[in-house]
Design an enzyme around this catalytic site. Sequence first.
Site, mmCIF file in Angstrom:
data_model
loop_
_atom_site.group_PDB
_atom_site.id
_atom_site.type_symbol
_atom_site.label_atom_id
_atom_site.label_comp_id
_atom_site.label_asym_id
_atom_site.label_seq_id
_atom_site.Cartn_x
_atom_site.Cartn_y
_atom_site.Cartn_z
ATOM 1 N N TYR A 157 0.851 -1.537 -0.155
ATOM 2 C CA TYR A 157 0.166 0.290 0.144
ATOM 3 C C TYR A 157 0.859 0.630 -0.083
ATOM 4 C CZ TYR A 157 -3.292 3.918 2.098
ATOM 5 O OH TYR A 157 -3.575 4.929 1.524
ATOM 6 N N GLU A 189 -3.949 7.245 -4.495
ATOM 7 C CA GLU A 189 -3.696 6.301 -2.970
ATOM 8 C C GLU A 189 -3.135 4.672 -4.574
ATOM 9 O OE1 GLU A 189 -7.227 4.638 -1.683
ATOM 10 O OE2 GLU A 189 -5.914 4.653 0.310
#
Length: 216
Positions: free
Chosen positions: A109, A197
């Site tokens: 991530y 993101e």
Amino acid sequence: MNLHEFQAKGLLRSYGVPVPDGGVASTASDALRVAKELNSDRWVIKAQVHAGGRGKAGGVKVVDVFSDLYDLSANMLGMKIVTKQTGAEGKIVRRILVEKATDIQQEIYISFLVDRDSEQHMIIASSEGGVEIEEVAEKTPEKVIKERINPVTGMGQFLGRKIAKKMGLDPKLLNKFADVANKLYQCFVDHDGMMLEINPMVVTGSGDIVCLDAKM
Ligand code: ADP
Ligand code: MG
């Protein structure tokens, strides 16, 4: 402004960020044409709606056999995706992204955001990709890495390598990760982003880093 995944990926590609080859389709025949042009033997079709959690809601499907692609695309187009972010009324899928399927070894991530208090940019990273970061923060907060980036001096290779080490990435990947993270940051800064993101960014079987999802 919220970009669709295919738009965000197009932008990232122009910064040299590795993303899978793919194209958008609004009909099942379109999807076949795009898939043929991709010169692959596995594909992924992905609903282009503004919502995370599409995977769990049936909006991301891996296609292993070309003859399945038409029907799977036809089913996804027009379907209603309901996730936490769409509310109960859901969102109708008008377009799908047809991509080469990536051989995933590890999902990580990474995101960039503006920290209002310090007026600095933050990078958040975790070796636990593919799930919501809030969930990781709740269960295993030690796996969420946060670093400030001074917008004047920028990110740099050193910080990228430091984060990769903290995540426990294979030492061979430190430079590759830092390079991709810097390109992502450049794109974020150039567009005055509020949030970028990538979840997941993946390590492939052949040791490359590829961004499989993008929210901007
Ligand atoms: P969402 O976050 O909306 O669920 P993602 O784009 O993150 O959608 O996709 C969900 C999951 O599907 C990813 O975590 C990844 O495991 C898989 N996936 C997405 N794109 C690809 C791709 N091009 N190749 C292989 N797997 C993919
Ligand atoms: Mg995702």
